[in-house]
Write a protein that holds these residues in place. Structure first.
Motif, mmCIF file in Angstrom:
data_model
loop_
_atom_site.group_PDB
_atom_site.id
_atom_site.type_symbol
_atom_site.label_atom_id
_atom_site.label_comp_id
_atom_site.label_asym_id
_atom_site.label_seq_id
_atom_site.Cartn_x
_atom_site.Cartn_y
_atom_site.Cartn_z
ATOM 1 N N GLN A 208 34.686 36.390 45.237
ATOM 2 C CA GLN A 208 35.937 36.003 45.892
ATOM 3 C C GLN A 208 37.085 36.917 45.478
ATOM 4 O O GLN A 208 37.899 37.321 46.309
ATOM 5 C CB GLN A 208 36.284 34.544 45.584
ATOM 6 N N ASP A 209 37.164 37.253 44.185
ATOM 7 C CA ASP A 209 38.235 38.146 43.719
ATOM 8 C C ASP A 209 38.129 39.519 44.384
ATOM 9 O O ASP A 209 39.135 40.137 44.733
ATOM 10 C CB ASP A 209 38.184 38.298 42.190
ATOM 11 N N LYS A 210 36.882 39.976 44.562
ATOM 12 C CA LYS A 210 36.688 41.262 45.245
ATOM 13 C C LYS A 210 37.208 41.201 46.684
ATOM 14 O O LYS A 210 37.788 42.157 47.196
ATOM 15 C CB LYS A 210 35.204 41.642 45.220
ATOM 16 N N CYS A 211 36.981 40.060 47.327
ATOM 17 C CA CYS A 211 37.463 39.882 48.704
ATOM 18 C C CYS A 211 38.987 39.906 48.758
ATOM 19 O O CYS A 211 39.577 40.539 49.645
ATOM 20 C CB CYS A 211 36.946 38.568 49.286
ATOM 21 N N TRP A 212 39.635 39.226 47.816
ATOM 22 C CA TRP A 212 41.111 39.225 47.789
ATOM 23 C C TRP A 212 41.642 40.642 47.572
ATOM 24 O O TRP A 212 42.649 41.042 48.176
ATOM 25 C CB TRP A 212 41.635 38.292 46.686
ATOM 26 N N ILE A 213 40.958 41.406 46.718
ATOM 27 C CA ILE A 213 41.381 42.795 46.468
ATOM 28 C C ILE A 213 41.313 43.617 47.761
ATOM 29 O O ILE A 213 42.264 44.313 48.126
ATOM 30 C CB ILE A 213 40.506 43.442 45.367
ATOM 31 N N LEU A 214 40.178 43.514 48.475
ATOM 32 C CA LEU A 214 40.008 44.281 49.721
ATOM 33 C C LEU A 214 41.004 43.840 50.794
ATOM 34 O O LEU A 214 41.563 44.663 51.520
ATOM 35 C CB LEU A 214 38.573 44.138 50.240
ATOM 36 N N LEU A 215 41.216 42.531 50.878
ATOM 37 C CA LEU A 215 42.160 41.992 51.867
ATOM 38 C C LEU A 215 43.550 42.594 51.673
ATOM 39 O O LEU A 215 44.199 43.034 52.629
ATOM 40 C CB LEU A 215 42.227 40.460 51.744
ATOM 41 N N GLY A 216 43.996 42.641 50.415
ATOM 42 C CA GLY A 216 45.331 43.169 50.118
ATOM 43 C C GLY A 216 45.391 44.682 50.216
ATOM 44 O O GLY A 216 46.330 45.238 50.797
ATOM 45 N N LYS A 217 44.379 45.348 49.670
ATOM 46 C CA LYS A 217 44.384 46.820 49.627
ATOM 47 C C LYS A 217 44.440 47.434 51.020
ATOM 48 O O LYS A 217 45.116 48.445 51.240
ATOM 49 C CB LYS A 217 43.133 47.311 48.879
ATOM 50 N N TYR A 218 43.731 46.823 51.971
ATOM 51 C CA TYR A 218 43.669 47.387 53.328
ATOM 52 C C TYR A 218 44.522 46.613 54.335
ATOM 53 O O TYR A 218 44.414 46.832 55.536
ATOM 54 C CB TYR A 218 42.201 47.488 53.783
ATOM 55 N N ASN A 219 45.363 45.712 53.825
ATOM 56 C CA ASN A 219 46.323 44.995 54.667
ATOM 57 C C ASN A 219 45.624 44.331 55.858
ATOM 58 O O ASN A 219 46.051 44.466 57.010
ATOM 59 C CB ASN A 219 47.415 45.959 55.155
ATOM 60 N N LEU A 220 44.542 43.604 55.576
ATOM 61 C CA LEU A 220 43.730 42.997 56.619
ATOM 62 C C LEU A 220 44.316 41.660 57.080
ATOM 63 O O LEU A 220 44.901 40.927 56.284
ATOM 64 C CB LEU A 220 42.307 42.759 56.103
ATOM 65 N N LYS A 221 44.100 41.345 58.352
ATOM 66 C CA LYS A 221 44.431 40.003 58.848
ATOM 67 C C LYS A 221 43.461 38.992 58.249
ATOM 68 O O LYS A 221 43.836 37.888 57.887
ATOM 69 C CB LYS A 221 44.290 39.933 60.379
ATOM 70 N N MET A 222 42.169 39.381 58.186
ATOM 71 C CA MET A 222 41.116 38.497 57.689
ATOM 72 C C MET A 222 39.986 39.303 57.084
ATOM 73 O O MET A 222 39.766 40.455 57.475
ATOM 74 C CB MET A 222 40.506 37.664 58.834
ATOM 75 N N LEU A 223 39.269 38.665 56.166
ATOM 76 C CA LEU A 223 38.017 39.199 55.646
ATOM 77 C C LEU A 223 36.986 38.084 55.730
ATOM 78 O O LEU A 223 37.218 36.982 55.226
ATOM 79 C CB LEU A 223 38.168 39.689 54.204
ATOM 80 N N ILE A 224 35.880 38.363 56.405
ATOM 81 C CA ILE A 224 34.793 37.385 56.561
ATOM 82 C C ILE A 224 33.673 37.781 55.599
ATOM 83 O O ILE A 224 33.182 38.915 55.644
ATOM 84 C CB ILE A 224 34.258 37.381 58.005
ATOM 85 N N LEU A 225 33.287 36.853 54.739
ATOM 86 C CA LEU A 225 32.189 37.080 53.799
ATOM 87 C C LEU A 225 31.075 36.091 54.114
ATOM 88 O O LEU A 225 31.287 34.878 54.056
ATOM 89 C CB LEU A 225 32.660 36.887 52.355
ATOM 90 N N THR A 226 29.889 36.607 54.465
ATOM 91 C CA THR A 226 28.740 35.726 54.688
ATOM 92 C C THR A 226 27.782 35.852 53.511
ATOM 93 O O THR A 226 27.531 36.956 53.024
ATOM 94 C CB THR A 226 28.018 36.071 56.007
ATOM 95 N N CYS A 227 27.263 34.697 53.075
ATOM 96 C CA CYS A 227 26.416 34.661 51.870
ATOM 97 C C CYS A 227 25.070 33.997 52.149
ATOM 98 O O CYS A 227 24.545 33.254 51.308
ATOM 99 C CB CYS A 227 27.143 33.931 50.746
ATOM 100 N N GLY A 228 24.516 34.228 53.346
ATOM 101 C CA GLY A 228 23.207 33.673 53.672
ATOM 102 C C GLY A 228 23.201 32.153 53.573
ATOM 103 O O GLY A 228 24.078 31.478 54.116
#
Length: 293
Positions: free
Chosen positions: A197-217
């Protein structure tokens, strides 16, 4: 005023299995399922001047899938699928094929001007020709369209580089990634030792994304937005195969957003659609009407 389109852009190919060949490629799967939600969609790729290319066109027509398939002097793409002694599939994605060489045409630039959403991945960018076409297409989408640009990362074999991934994340405003891909990205980008989850927050902020979708099977899926996160458990279903399930998730999620549903509603529908696709053979089953309302 032309109708705004939802575009799946990248590889179009045949999966050659022991029992025969099946139509494949994430962009076509995405566009097909968007169409089932009643939205105007189109698959963009390239085919060879050969029998396999003609058969691909016939399949798209049979499925009533709109397409822009450039005809180029390379063989139509195939993926050789072989089963080992335990029945586990091994894939060989043929190189220097038609979808590696998607040309940038005036038709594509015109399509970009009338694009409401586009989904692209990393595999179709392994060759510079298609990579430059995809990037030019994304750049040609007018700012005022406020288009959704979805990078469904889709890592395959060794057909990606850090530079391609970085550039794609800069070009998108929605990133879709699975848990295994996130681990790979973390190694590449130097985010070890912190939870997913922390990695997702980092990517969301770093690339100024509207959303990040993470699927975990089987462990559920997340949609991260600045300041909020949605989590939905994965339903337990009897799996026929998982081919195209991720593409159907993306298609359902984007379709619901474009139809005015909330992120939470779109997320729930995407989970239900991908679970249903897992119960069916192949990537392009007909969806039940109650899932596409």
């Amino acid at each position: 005023m032309k109708e705004k389109m939802i575009v799946g852009m990248g590889e179009a190919l045949w999966d050659v299995l022991p029992e025969g060949k099946k139509i494949g490629g994430a962009p076509a799967n995405f566009a097909y399922h968007v169409g089932q939600f009643g939205l105007p969609s189109i698959a963009v790729s390239a085919i060879g001047e050969d029998k396999l290319g003609q058969e691909l066109v016939e399949q798209f027509n049979e499925k009533k899938l709109n397409f822009n398939l450039a005809s180029v002097p390379y063989p139509t793409g195939t993926v050789q699928v072989e089963l080992d002694s335990d029945g586990v599939p091994q894939y060989e994605i043929k190189e220097n094929v038609a979808w590696d060489n998607i040309p940038l045409t005036p038709d594509l630039i015109e399509l970009a001007k009338n694009t409401r959403a586009v989904c692209f991945g990393s595999l179709a960018q392994r060759n510079i020709v298609s990579r430059e076409t995809i990037n030019a297409f994304l750049d040609a989408i007018p700012e005022e369209n406020d288009a959704l640009k979805v990078f469904d990362i889709n890592l395959r074999q060794n057909f990606y580089t850090k530079d391609i991934l970085t550039d794609s994340m800069k070009h998108c405003n929605i990133l879709k990634i699975n848990d295994e891909e996130l681990v790979t990205i973390s190694r590449l980008f130097g985010y070890p030792g912190i939870d997913l989850q922390d990695k997702c927050w980092i990517l969301l902020g770093k690339y100024n994304l509207k959303m990040l979708i993470l699927t975990c099977g089987i462990n559920g899926s997340y949609v991260f937005q600045p300041g909020s996160v949605s989590f939905v458990e994965t339903p337990k279903v009897e799996v026929a195969d998982t081919v195209g399930a991720g593409d159907s998730f993306t298609a359902a999620f984007i379709s619901c957003l474009l139809k005015g549903k909330s992120v939470v509603e779109a997320h729930r529908t995407a989970v239900d659609v991908s679970a249903y696709v897992c119960t069916q053979n192949g990537a392009m089953p007909l969806l039940p009407a109650d899932l596409t309302r």
